[in-house]
Structures are given as C-alpha cells and as structure tokens.
Write a protein that holds these residues in place. Structure first.
Motif, PDB file in Angstrom:
ATOM      1  N   LYS A 164       0.733  -1.401  -0.092  1.00 22.82           N
ATOM      2  CA  LYS A 164      -0.155  -0.130  -0.051  1.00 22.82           C
ATOM      3  C   LYS A 164       0.832   1.242   0.115  1.00 22.82           C
ATOM      4  O   LYS A 164       1.850   1.270   0.302  1.00 22.82           O
ATOM      5  CB  LYS A 164      -0.957  -0.012   1.070  1.00 22.82           C
ATOM      6  CG  LYS A 164      -2.063  -1.109   1.211  1.00 22.82           C
ATOM      7  CD  LYS A 164      -2.798  -1.095   2.282  1.00 22.82           C
ATOM      8  CE  LYS A 164      -4.037  -2.191   2.388  1.00 22.82           C
ATOM      9  NZ  LYS A 164      -4.722  -1.998   3.416  1.00 22.82           N
ATOM     10  N   GLU A 165       0.409   2.405  -0.555  1.00 21.57           N
ATOM     11  CA  GLU A 165       0.996   3.542  -0.752  1.00 21.57           C
ATOM     12  C   GLU A 165       0.877   4.199   0.668  1.00 21.57           C
ATOM     13  O   GLU A 165      -0.199   4.278   1.254  1.00 21.57           O
ATOM     14  CB  GLU A 165       0.581   4.358  -1.694  1.00 21.57           C
ATOM     15  CG  GLU A 165       1.315   5.333  -2.330  1.00 21.57           C
ATOM     16  CD  GLU A 165       0.846   6.147  -3.626  1.00 21.57           C
ATOM     17  OE1 GLU A 165       0.104   6.923  -3.722  1.00 21.57           O
ATOM     18  OE2 GLU A 165       1.433   5.663  -4.823  1.00 21.57           O
ATOM     19  N   SER A 166       1.906   4.845   1.175  1.00 21.29           N
ATOM     20  CA  SER A 166       2.084   5.638   2.441  1.00 21.29           C
ATOM     21  C   SER A 166       1.367   6.934   2.233  1.00 21.29           C
ATOM     22  O   SER A 166       1.364   7.606   1.222  1.00 21.29           O
ATOM     23  CB  SER A 166       3.355   5.940   2.864  1.00 21.29           C
ATOM     24  OG  SER A 166       3.572   6.636   3.789  1.00 21.29           O
ATOM     25  N   LYS A 167       0.537   7.392   3.133  1.00 20.50           N
ATOM     26  CA  LYS A 167      -0.137   8.620   3.212  1.00 20.50           C
ATOM     27  C   LYS A 167       0.687   9.698   3.668  1.00 20.50           C
ATOM     28  O   LYS A 167       0.622  10.858   2.929  1.00 20.50           O
ATOM     29  CB  LYS A 167      -1.374   8.518   4.300  1.00 20.50           C
ATOM     30  CG  LYS A 167      -2.583   7.667   3.863  1.00 20.50           C
ATOM     31  CD  LYS A 167      -3.805   7.895   4.982  1.00 20.50           C
ATOM     32  CE  LYS A 167      -4.775   6.706   4.449  1.00 20.50           C
ATOM     33  NZ  LYS A 167      -5.813   6.833   5.570  1.00 20.50           N
ATOM     34  N   LYS A 168       1.876   9.254   4.257  1.00 26.46           N
ATOM     35  CA  LYS A 168       2.799  10.458   4.535  1.00 26.46           C
ATOM     36  C   LYS A 168       3.613  10.735   3.439  1.00 26.46           C
ATOM     37  O   LYS A 168       3.635  12.145   3.329  1.00 26.46           O
ATOM     38  CB  LYS A 168       3.952   9.855   5.778  1.00 26.46           C
ATOM     39  CG  LYS A 168       3.136   9.527   6.991  1.00 26.46           C
ATOM     40  CD  LYS A 168       4.082   9.274   8.082  1.00 26.46           C
ATOM     41  CE  LYS A 168       3.402   8.820   9.300  1.00 26.46           C
ATOM     42  NZ  LYS A 168       4.466   8.311  10.493  1.00 26.46           N
ATOM     43  N   ASP A 169       4.346  10.224   2.774  1.00 24.51           N
ATOM     44  CA  ASP A 169       5.253  10.586   1.637  1.00 24.51           C
ATOM     45  C   ASP A 169       4.910   9.985  -0.005  1.00 24.51           C
ATOM     46  O   ASP A 169       5.295  10.075  -0.779  1.00 24.51           O
ATOM     47  CB  ASP A 169       6.613   9.980   1.651  1.00 24.51           C
ATOM     48  CG  ASP A 169       6.764   8.323   1.840  1.00 24.51           C
ATOM     49  OD1 ASP A 169       5.735   7.696   1.522  1.00 24.51           O
ATOM     50  OD2 ASP A 169       7.776   8.034   2.218  1.00 24.51           O
ATOM     51  N   HIS A 206       5.453   1.254   0.447  1.00 28.28           N
ATOM     52  CA  HIS A 206       6.248   0.909   1.283  1.00 28.28           C
ATOM     53  C   HIS A 206       5.808  -0.647   1.791  1.00 28.28           C
ATOM     54  O   HIS A 206       4.551  -0.887   1.886  1.00 28.28           O
ATOM     55  CB  HIS A 206       6.242   1.777   2.878  1.00 28.28           C
ATOM     56  CG  HIS A 206       7.087   2.776   2.610  1.00 28.28           C
ATOM     57  ND1 HIS A 206       8.428   3.082   2.433  1.00 28.28           N
ATOM     58  CD2 HIS A 206       6.522   4.188   2.390  1.00 28.28           C
ATOM     59  CE1 HIS A 206       8.664   4.449   2.109  1.00 28.28           C
ATOM     60  NE2 HIS A 206       7.356   5.157   2.455  1.00 28.28           N
ATOM     61  N   THR A 260       5.410  -3.434   4.928  1.00 30.49           N
ATOM     62  CA  THR A 260       5.137  -3.723   6.154  1.00 30.49           C
ATOM     63  C   THR A 260       6.375  -4.297   6.772  1.00 30.49           C
ATOM     64  O   THR A 260       7.250  -4.868   6.247  1.00 30.49           O
ATOM     65  CB  THR A 260       4.006  -4.528   6.608  1.00 30.49           C
ATOM     66  OG1 THR A 260       3.913  -5.687   6.298  1.00 30.49           O
ATOM     67  CG2 THR A 260       2.548  -3.940   5.968  1.00 30.49           C
ATOM     68  N   SER A 263      11.023   3.170   5.158  1.00 32.77           N
ATOM     69  CA  SER A 263      10.063   3.392   6.462  1.00 32.77           C
ATOM     70  C   SER A 263      10.682   2.499   7.457  1.00 32.77           C
ATOM     71  O   SER A 263      11.630   1.679   7.545  1.00 32.77           O
ATOM     72  CB  SER A 263       8.745   2.922   6.197  1.00 32.77           C
ATOM     73  OG  SER A 263       8.431   1.423   6.075  1.00 32.77           O
TER      74      SER A 263
END
Length: 359
Positions: free
Chosen positions: A172-177, A181, A183, A218
C-alpha cells in the motif's frame, strides 16, 4: 485503414502464441541454451507503428518498444514456463540504419547478451575484500490494470553477477510520503525468502548485504530487514536509497563533472555522478547534460565512499546493454525491468529466478 488499439492488441496476442508454439517445440525436442525470436519488420511496424522509435540513452532498444499490451513483456513472461531464456531480435540489425548503433556495437551487445543467457559470465566486479558481499535491489510496479495496488520485487547479485529474482506481495502507498512501503512482516518475508533462494543458487549466505531501493525506507522496513540480518548472522547491513535529482554541479571551464564525482551534504545524503567526463576519452561520452543520482543512507556499516564506489561499479554490470556508464546500478535497473515483465505473469505462475529470463 487505420488499425484500432483492439486490433493491435489482438495481433500481439496471436503473434505471441505463434512464437510460443515454436519455443515449446524447441524446448521439448532440442533443448538449446538460448532461443532467438526474430521479428520481421512488417510485423514490428504493424504492432508499434511506422514512426522511427526514439531510443533514450538510458533505455535499451527492447524496453523502449512499449504499448498497452506489450509484445516483448508478454512473450518474455509466457515463455518462462519452458525454462530456456529467449532473445528477441529485430531483423533490421543485419542492415543498421543511420539512427541505430554502429555494427560493431550492435554485435558486441548482441553476443554479450547471448553469452550471459547461455550461463556465461561476461565480466565481474573486482572483489574488494574477503567478505562475501551481496547487493539487492527493491522497487515497485503497478499491475497491468494500472490500479493503485503495487507489488514489490527483489533481486540479489554477488560480485560474479549471480543472483535470484523474487516476486513480493501487494503493498500500500503511504499517506505520509505518497510512496509504496512494505510492512515489517513483508520486508522480513521478502528478504528472508530471497536469501533462502540465493543460498539454493550459490550455496553460501552473504556476510555483508547492501540493499538498494528506489524510495525512502520506512521504520517498519528497516526493522524487517534488520531482523533478517540478525536471523541469518549477516555481519554488515547497508540500507541505501537511490533516486534521480534536479541538483547539478559545474566544473570550471564549462566541462561536465568527472564520472565518479561525489558531493556529500552530510553523513546520510550524497550525490554521485555515474555519468560524466571520462579521462580515457578526454570528453563526456554522452548526448545530454549529465546529472547525478541522489544517495541516501538510512543505515550503514561501511563508509559512504565505499558504498558510492560500489554503486559506480554496479553501473557496469548491465549485460543487456554493454554501455560502461549506465546512470543507475544494475540493482535498480534490474528490479525495474523485472517488474515490467512480472506484471504479465499469471498469479499462480512461478517466476524464473534468473535475470537472464528478464533481459
């Protein structure tokens, strides 16, 4: 009459099926080391159009032939089940046009690729220490329907260029950057499985592992990779991000910076010119203004200078194109190229672990 995209897609699928019939026969009855698939120019023009294909200096000719259903990628993926690498050849190479490479370069690239696909080793990295060092590349690719789900892929090289390919799980795509990333569990499972496959191929675990990734790490990824290193008694682990940058350096006199020029902003952030002025040629052997790559060290045991020097060496390891100064190291180039073909595999189809099936 102009052909529709549906007509071209159908032509590609039928063309792939014709080649697969012959590949299956040769694999079953002749068992060659490599199978050449020669494309007639009329077929090539019907599939890709009659316009001259512009070849970017950082891309090989095969990978530049891109379409919604890509002939090359589909054929590479479907032919894997017969366990023999294939080499796709356009018949125009026997009479190169002005916009193509010269005959000597074409021959050198062609026979080098064949030699590697037939299990030869064209050249290798100079071993810098007694440690058994491996280099892994991790990148992400979108599925063929271009959905937001992305899947990771890794490959591992040692100094001899031996390695394995492995397909990861959806991420899944990180909401932060806004970057994909893994897990912690995905990072652990992906690297652990890759190293197990690597051991099966070369019968030894690395003492030092360098991971090249095309995006930032991450905290979960760092923890997952470190757990694998601890579990497998890997003494040294370097986690490196390699990406393009808009930064430019200028040398007095208007000449491009030397290939190998390194600029360090701090201990973690560096810039490296993998393309640039070469003393041997007394010039810069390129068409466009060279730009550096940005190197970020998220975790490292070796010096930044050694890590950058290894990246520079790995730009020479792409046997699909014998250009000595590729912009990106084989770890990044390979993982990207592999991903473009893996997306054409069926979910239950096991991918080949050797890079020769993807180049």
């Amino acid at each position: 009459m102009k052909k529709s995209s549906e007509d071209i897609d159908d032509l590609i699928i039928k063309g792939v099926d014709l080649f697969l019939t012959e590949i299956k026969f040769l694999a079953k009855n002749k068992k060659p080391d490599v199978i050449l698939c020669v494309l007639d120019e009329k077929f090539t023009n019907m599939v890709y159009g009659t316009k001259t294909v512009e070849i970017d200096e950082e891309e090989d000719e095969e990978s530049s032939l891109s379409i919604e259903i890509n002939f090359r990628r589909l054929l590479k993926a479907k032919s894997m089940e017969y366990n023999i690498p294939i080499q796709i050849v356009r018949d125009r190479i026997v009479k190169p046009s002005k916009e193509m490479q010269d005959e000597a370069t074409i021959a050198w690239n062609f026979f080098t690729a064949l030699y590697y696909k037939a299990s030869g080793t064209p050249w290798a990295l100079k071993k810098a220490s007694t440690n058994n060092t491996c280099f892994a590349g991790i990148s992400f690719y979108k599925s063929r329907d271009k959905s937001t789900t992305q899947t990771s892929v890794t490959q591992i090289f040692n100094e001899q260029g031996n390695g394995v390919i492995l397909r990861g799980t959806p991420v899944k795509e990180s909401k932060k950057d806004k970057q994909p990333h893994l897990t912690e569990k995905q990072a652990f499972d992906l690297l652990y499985s890759s190293l197990k496959e690597y051991y099966e191929a070369v019968k030894i675990y690395p003492q030092r592992l360098v991971i090249h990734k095309s995006s930032n790490y991450s905290e979960e990824e760092v923890q997952g990779f470190q757990r694998v290193a601890d579990k497998m008694n890997i003494n040294s682990l370097d986690l490196v991000t390699i990406m393009p940058t808009n930064l430019r350096l200028y040398r007095e006199g208007g000449y491009p910076p030397f290939r190998g020029t390194m600029l360090s902003l701090d201990k973690q952030r560096h810039f490296l010119y993998t393309r640039g002025y070469v003393d041997f040629y007394e010039t810069y052997p390129g068409k466009y203004i060279p730009s550096p790559i940005e190197i970020r060290l998220f975790s490292y045991d070796e010096s930044p200078e050694q890590i950058c020097n290894e990246i520079l060496s790995l730009t020479k390891m792409n046997w699909n194109n014998t250009q000595f100064d590729r912009k990106f190291p084989i770890t990044i180039d390979c993982s990207r190229n592999v991903g473009e073909i893996l997306k054409y595999l069926d979910k239950d189809q096991k991918p080949q672990i050797k890079y020769s099936f993807y180049m």
